[in-house]
Design a protein around this motif. Structure first.
Motif, mmCIF file in Angstrom:
data_model
loop_
_atom_site.group_PDB
_atom_site.id
_atom_site.type_symbol
_atom_site.label_atom_id
_atom_site.label_comp_id
_atom_site.label_asym_id
_atom_site.label_seq_id
_atom_site.Cartn_x
_atom_site.Cartn_y
_atom_site.Cartn_z
ATOM 1 N N LEU A 2 11.018 -10.544 -6.025
ATOM 2 C CA LEU A 2 10.788 -9.101 -5.946
ATOM 3 C C LEU A 2 11.965 -8.432 -5.251
ATOM 4 O O LEU A 2 12.508 -8.965 -4.293
ATOM 5 C CB LEU A 2 9.503 -8.815 -5.166
ATOM 6 N N VAL A 4 12.003 -4.691 -4.693
ATOM 7 C CA VAL A 4 11.679 -3.403 -4.082
ATOM 8 C C VAL A 4 10.923 -3.575 -2.769
ATOM 9 O O VAL A 4 10.191 -4.546 -2.576
ATOM 10 C CB VAL A 4 10.822 -2.549 -5.030
ATOM 11 N N ASN A 5 11.114 -2.622 -1.895
ATOM 12 C CA ASN A 5 10.442 -2.678 -0.604
ATOM 13 C C ASN A 5 9.030 -2.131 -0.676
ATOM 14 O O ASN A 5 8.148 -2.602 0.025
ATOM 15 C CB ASN A 5 11.249 -1.902 0.435
ATOM 16 N N ILE A 7 6.095 -2.192 -2.673
ATOM 17 C CA ILE A 7 5.424 -2.873 -3.765
ATOM 18 C C ILE A 7 4.314 -1.978 -4.282
ATOM 19 O O ILE A 7 3.624 -1.318 -3.517
ATOM 20 C CB ILE A 7 4.875 -4.195 -3.222
ATOM 21 N N ILE A 12 -0.674 -5.965 -5.688
ATOM 22 C CA ILE A 12 -1.408 -6.726 -4.682
ATOM 23 C C ILE A 12 -2.875 -6.860 -5.084
ATOM 24 O O ILE A 12 -3.489 -7.916 -4.917
ATOM 25 C CB ILE A 12 -1.265 -6.055 -3.299
ATOM 26 N N TYR A 68 7.180 -20.831 3.502
ATOM 27 C CA TYR A 68 8.479 -20.164 3.533
ATOM 28 C C TYR A 68 9.604 -21.195 3.630
ATOM 29 O O TYR A 68 10.642 -21.051 2.986
ATOM 30 C CB TYR A 68 8.543 -19.208 4.724
ATOM 31 N N TRP A 71 10.308 -22.606 0.258
ATOM 32 C CA TRP A 71 10.964 -21.617 -0.574
ATOM 33 C C TRP A 71 12.438 -21.500 -0.206
ATOM 34 O O TRP A 71 13.315 -21.503 -1.062
ATOM 35 C CB TRP A 71 10.239 -20.272 -0.372
ATOM 36 N N VAL A 242 -6.905 -8.530 5.109
ATOM 37 C CA VAL A 242 -5.698 -8.796 5.904
ATOM 38 C C VAL A 242 -5.388 -10.294 5.900
ATOM 39 O O VAL A 242 -4.260 -10.715 5.640
ATOM 40 C CB VAL A 242 -5.883 -8.288 7.353
ATOM 41 N N ASN A 249 -0.208 -14.580 -0.187
ATOM 42 C CA ASN A 249 1.212 -14.281 -0.171
ATOM 43 C C ASN A 249 2.025 -15.523 0.185
ATOM 44 O O ASN A 249 3.041 -15.826 -0.448
ATOM 45 C CB ASN A 249 1.453 -13.181 0.875
ATOM 46 N N LEU A 253 4.721 -18.666 -2.261
ATOM 47 C CA LEU A 253 6.067 -19.196 -2.011
ATOM 48 C C LEU A 253 6.116 -20.713 -2.129
ATOM 49 O O LEU A 253 7.188 -21.305 -2.110
ATOM 50 C CB LEU A 253 6.537 -18.794 -0.610
ATOM 51 N N PRO E 202 11.328 -12.036 1.323
ATOM 52 C CA PRO E 202 10.116 -11.737 0.538
ATOM 53 C C PRO E 202 9.510 -10.384 0.922
ATOM 54 O O PRO E 202 8.982 -10.224 2.021
ATOM 55 C CB PRO E 202 9.187 -12.898 0.878
ATOM 56 N N THR E 203 9.599 -9.421 0.016
ATOM 57 C CA THR E 203 9.259 -8.042 0.377
ATOM 58 C C THR E 203 7.783 -7.855 0.674
ATOM 59 O O THR E 203 7.418 -6.969 1.435
ATOM 60 C CB THR E 203 9.670 -7.070 -0.730
ATOM 61 N N THR E 204 6.933 -8.703 0.083
ATOM 62 C CA THR E 204 5.508 -8.531 0.365
ATOM 63 C C THR E 204 5.203 -8.708 1.848
ATOM 64 O O THR E 204 4.311 -8.057 2.377
ATOM 65 C CB THR E 204 4.663 -9.539 -0.435
ATOM 66 N N TYR E 205 5.954 -9.582 2.524
ATOM 67 C CA TYR E 205 5.702 -9.764 3.953
ATOM 68 C C TYR E 205 5.881 -8.466 4.723
ATOM 69 O O TYR E 205 5.018 -8.049 5.487
ATOM 70 C CB TYR E 205 6.633 -10.830 4.543
ATOM 71 N N TYR E 207 6.071 -5.446 3.610
ATOM 72 C CA TYR E 207 5.183 -4.392 3.122
ATOM 73 C C TYR E 207 3.784 -4.556 3.717
ATOM 74 O O TYR E 207 3.204 -3.619 4.274
ATOM 75 C CB TYR E 207 5.132 -4.426 1.602
ATOM 76 N N LEU E 208 3.234 -5.774 3.605
ATOM 77 C CA LEU E 208 1.884 -6.013 4.122
ATOM 78 C C LEU E 208 1.822 -5.778 5.622
ATOM 79 O O LEU E 208 0.871 -5.192 6.133
ATOM 80 C CB LEU E 208 1.437 -7.445 3.804
ATOM 81 N N PHE E 212 -0.748 -3.434 7.562
ATOM 82 C CA PHE E 212 -1.671 -3.968 8.569
ATOM 83 C C PHE E 212 -1.506 -3.233 9.895
ATOM 84 O O PHE E 212 -2.488 -2.964 10.594
ATOM 85 C CB PHE E 212 -1.441 -5.459 8.784
#
Lengths: 299, 299, 299, 299, 299
Positions: A2, A4-5, A7, A12, A68, A71, A242, A249, A253, E202-205, E207-208, E212
């Motif tokens: 991904l 973009v910042n 998402i 999701i 991570y 990955w 959460v 997520n 990875l 990883p942008t999801t991190y 972003y989430l 949160f």
């Protein structure tokens, strides 16, 4: 990968909708059980979800760390392939004396290396790749495809050509050694990719974490429904979300070579090497780089 | 190595049933002691299990991290054996000039390498392996079996054959060096496997963690039984189960070479190398790959 | 290295008895001060030990991680010595041509290497070792013992003999290089052992952690005595014991070369190398392996 | 490097007194503000310092981990210098044939290496070192001191002398390579030391942590003063001290080459190498080892 | 890279002002919703923000750890470039025999290496660099700028010159090998820099984590407003600020090659190498070192 910042929320929700439904159903169940059964007998102590929440945060943290690391290790291996591929082409092009015969052999070896990368990529992604055909001649292709491990067979061919260069005196022992060391490194990187691909992340971890999150969501809803009533269903789901989304997520990875948006962009990396190597050989007609899809991710 | 994501519940219960019984008994004991003894004298503060729970989550997290690292290190060592075995076969096959006499020697060395792997595997698993007999001639087998460390003795034989190739001028110093470096790596990987096999994970850690979990479960039940009554027995066990199963799960990774479902699939890895090496030598009759058992795990 | 999973309780109490006494005394003090002084003036908020407990769990976790890493690094260094010692013997035995004169020299070098290991072990353990005398001739022993660093002096002797082999043409440059690289590795492993031995783990960490645990135990007892009365003395000690025994357990790993049950079994490892090397030279009369003491630990 | 386990309390107070004063003043401020202002309007919820305390424990843990890693990495780099210095001297002494002319050159190179270490140490410590003068002849000293990077200039001299040995045929290509690889390692270790010395640990981390601890201490005192009255000033300071002293303790490790009691004992390490190298050359007159100061620390 | 310990408050507010506004608005919203809507129906349990706060502290800790590791890895890569650049210049200057023709070639190679560094830096920073022009002759510049990857093209030129030195007999195989290994390392370091530059964290991190933290701030304000009334807006923002600023601080390290104050000081490092290399060649006219801006940061 991904890019973009921000998402899209849809992404999701698509990733978690089935879990969300289970969670909401569980929260509703917990609410009604407490309201119509438990409430008349005893109250549920806050310490239960508190302790569970802390423990689960630990276990999710553990899962995410290991995921991570897998990955990033996978990314490093393919980064290493980029570096060593350039060194390999540079060594062949600079250190083998220029002559018509030699140039043909060098070009064949560099092309074969590109085929090696595409074959390895196809194996890791579980897809069929047609580009590698372009860089192998017909006869060789038939030979290597007989073996179970195509990319290993291609590497074997490289050794044979290197031996040819050496035994004919085109290169001396020092150059032979330097180039052979790169072949050994390709063998390592190929094996490391296979290791990450084939080793299942200990499944009990992700299974137990899922069970524990479910236990947490249920006891959490039981407790807060004592104060919040029906709103506890929403809150239970939210807190569960959460934990669940972080866990999912992380698990995305764990298999970095999958052909999905979370994976390592093998298409892009292989193409970068292809372009670099062709440019180094002075070929004019290089393929275009792999561009992001929707400016959102790259494969 | 487990392959499935949804582990059968029976598997987890089999792993923990004896601990579950101890925990349920302790929770019952705690319930009755509080109900009929303590209740008349004082109440038990919530802070006791809260602090214990946080601390134990840390210690379990620590155990799991170290256990996972051992397991992954072991997997890397055997991944390295895969890579270097292929490089070893590739070097011998490509860099030793083809001739009837040479080919026999090369084949013997590659076969002996497969025997080395099977002997090492048998030692790590504590089993008897009969496949390695197939790849060693009678006389050699008698010789190596005299020594305490069979796989080291096999490696010694490899050096002697390599020296033979070198001293007869079949290979030059550069090739000798490249191949010898692989033998040094095999010695390293063999020793690293033995290190992980023979070094006991500091036993005080797992012992103390077990004691602490028990203390936690008892005080937790004492506290919640003040509000929940007899249901605290169930809840106490459930929270204890979260900690205990995570701890046991981690400890299963501590000995990655055991011949059980949590172990590294040495059978499968060794067979993969065997097939790759035989294919590289052009042998037609390769053994089948090791398949998962019940589609559930692979040894 | 401890071998058993169920450590005798006596061992843990022996390790902690002096701290236990201090803790019980502090808890009693806290109980009486609260009962007869504080109780009339104010109550003590639960948040104090809660926050302290979480913070201390972190710091103990930090200490344990670093301690375990030191221990495992030390184990790896000695694992490396095992591997390289075998490679060293294998190289000398296979790559130096067989002749009466050469065989004597090779045997001397392998024996001297065993002496090197015993001398290094004695230095790390701070003991006197008499076995190394067996493997060095009288004259050499006098020479090396003149230097402050005996094992370094022995290594110097090895280089001189290697140079002898090389300058007389018994081995060529390639073999010289391979064997010299092993000597460089022995120098590294020797230095790494000394580094772990001589570098004190930052003492402020363990000192502060001890002070913080004491603060925690006292405030914890103050708080719970408000509800539990005199039983708080027992509970305060118990929770303190959880933290203290984990901390002490970690600190036991900080000096992995000590001659105690928590240390790395240098005796056993050195003997394993000794047996392997003697067997490789075909010597019949190998010493027995080091056996565990009481089936409980091995030194 | 501190050596004693029971640090004098005075040392810790000296390290933290200015922070202690700020904390006590803040706690007093918080107490009076709550007592005479807030108390009449609202109560302050316990959750505020609880959440802050957990978060800060994490951030301090993070800082300490990274700080310790820097410190241990620095220690490893200088451990590597010890090992490679011995290998360097051993190689020169054993592998360069003995002759009057050669011996002078070898001695000059070993002496110059000691000068290299003292020059590097002086740069890292920011001190002026006079010992390195002893091991460089006048002319050379003038030359190297013209350059900004003295230790790099000394290393350049070593290469020139190595080239001299090689081009005159005193050593062959294999030996040249082995010794040159050690020079490359010295260049690495020198650069790694400079990297740790010159890279500032991200200052926002330590700055923010200080701000957060202050926020925590103030809200903590506000909360506990509701129950404890004026005693909350003492308790607020005490809890703050736990966090502050751990944070300061970690930050002391961030610059491991400083000339203070927390730093790595470069004086001692350099002297150890000096003694080892002089002994290996058979020089009688070795300087004494660096002894601990007050049996408390060593520089 | 920031140099000062006491960061100006303005810098942190500039970094977070937009998030601060969102948080204050959310806290106000939460306050009014609770005050005028929820207050009449139910109370909100404290456990919600407590559990969320602990979980978020974990996730931020995870993000910060990985971010710091990326930053430190990047710093190590460029530290490696410093070391190997010096070794490269030292090898060329010492090991290529002095002669007018050779000296010109060596000077060209060292200059070209400086050009390589400036070209790589410009690519990583996404800026245009004019210094590298100074160190490449016109013709070469036109050639390398035709390729997509300028720094790789420059490295290719180095190999060609190295081959020239070797094939003309100016250096022998051993020296060739030593210098070529440095070129392989430059290829590695170049590729490692590109890997860190091009791989999106990883942008999801992130972003989430942002989502949160927002959830946490809102529920936290809802809870504390029950006791603190309107002051909860301030407190909610303050606690949110602790989490947000730590998270943003970590994310600043994720792209260590950016041309901003948090990035690695590539300008300074490149200039240091430039000065070292020119001094080693005896050039008088070295450029000045890069100085910090406002004594506050260095680029």
């Amino acid at each position: 990968m991904l890019l973009v910042n921000n998402i899209r929320l849809s992404r999701i929700i698509i990733n978690t909708w089935y879990v969300d439904i289970i969670m909401i159903a569980s929260c509703m169940g917990a609410y009604f059980i407490r309201e119509y059964l438990i409430a008349y007998h005893f109250s549920i102590p806050t310490i239960i979800p508190t302790v569970l929440g802390t423990a689960i945060a630990f276990f999710i943290g553990f899962n995410n760390n290991q995921a991570y690391d897998r990955w990033w290790e996978a990314r490093k291996v393919w980064g290493g392939l980029v570096n060593d591929s350039r060194s390999f082409a540079r060594s062949l092009l600079s250190y083998v004396p220029q002559s018509d015969e030699n140039n043909v052999l060098v070009q064949r070896m560099v092309h074969r290396h590109i085929a090696f990368l595409y074959a390895l990529k196809a194996k890791l992604r579980g897809t069929v790749d047609l580009i590698y055909v372009k860089y192998l001649d017909e006869e060789e292709r038939t030979q290597v495809e007989k073996q179970a491990n195509i990319h290993n067979a291609i590497l074997h061919k490289q050794s044979e050509d290197l031996e040819k260069l050496y035994s004919c005196g085109k290169i001396d022992g020092f150059k032979f050694m330097q180039i052979n060391e790169l072949l050994v490194k390709f063998s390592d990187q190929m094996g490391m990719s296979e290791r990450i691909k084939n080793t299942v992340f200990p499944t009990t971890y992700s299974y137990l974490t899922k069970v524990f999150i479910w236990l947490f969501v249920v006891t959490f809803t039981l407790v807060i429904s004592q104060e919040m009533g029906v709103w506890s269903i929403f809150m239970g789901w939210m807190i569960g979300f959460v934990f669940v989304s972080t866990q999912i997520n992380g698990m995305n990875l764990v298999d970095p070579f999958e052909n999905n948006v979370a994976g390592i962009p093998l298409n892009q990396i292989t193409r970068t090497i292809e372009i670099n190597l062709l440019e180094m050989m002075g070929e004019e007609d290089t393929p275009p780089p792999i561009l992001p899809i929707n400016d959102e991710y790259v494969l």
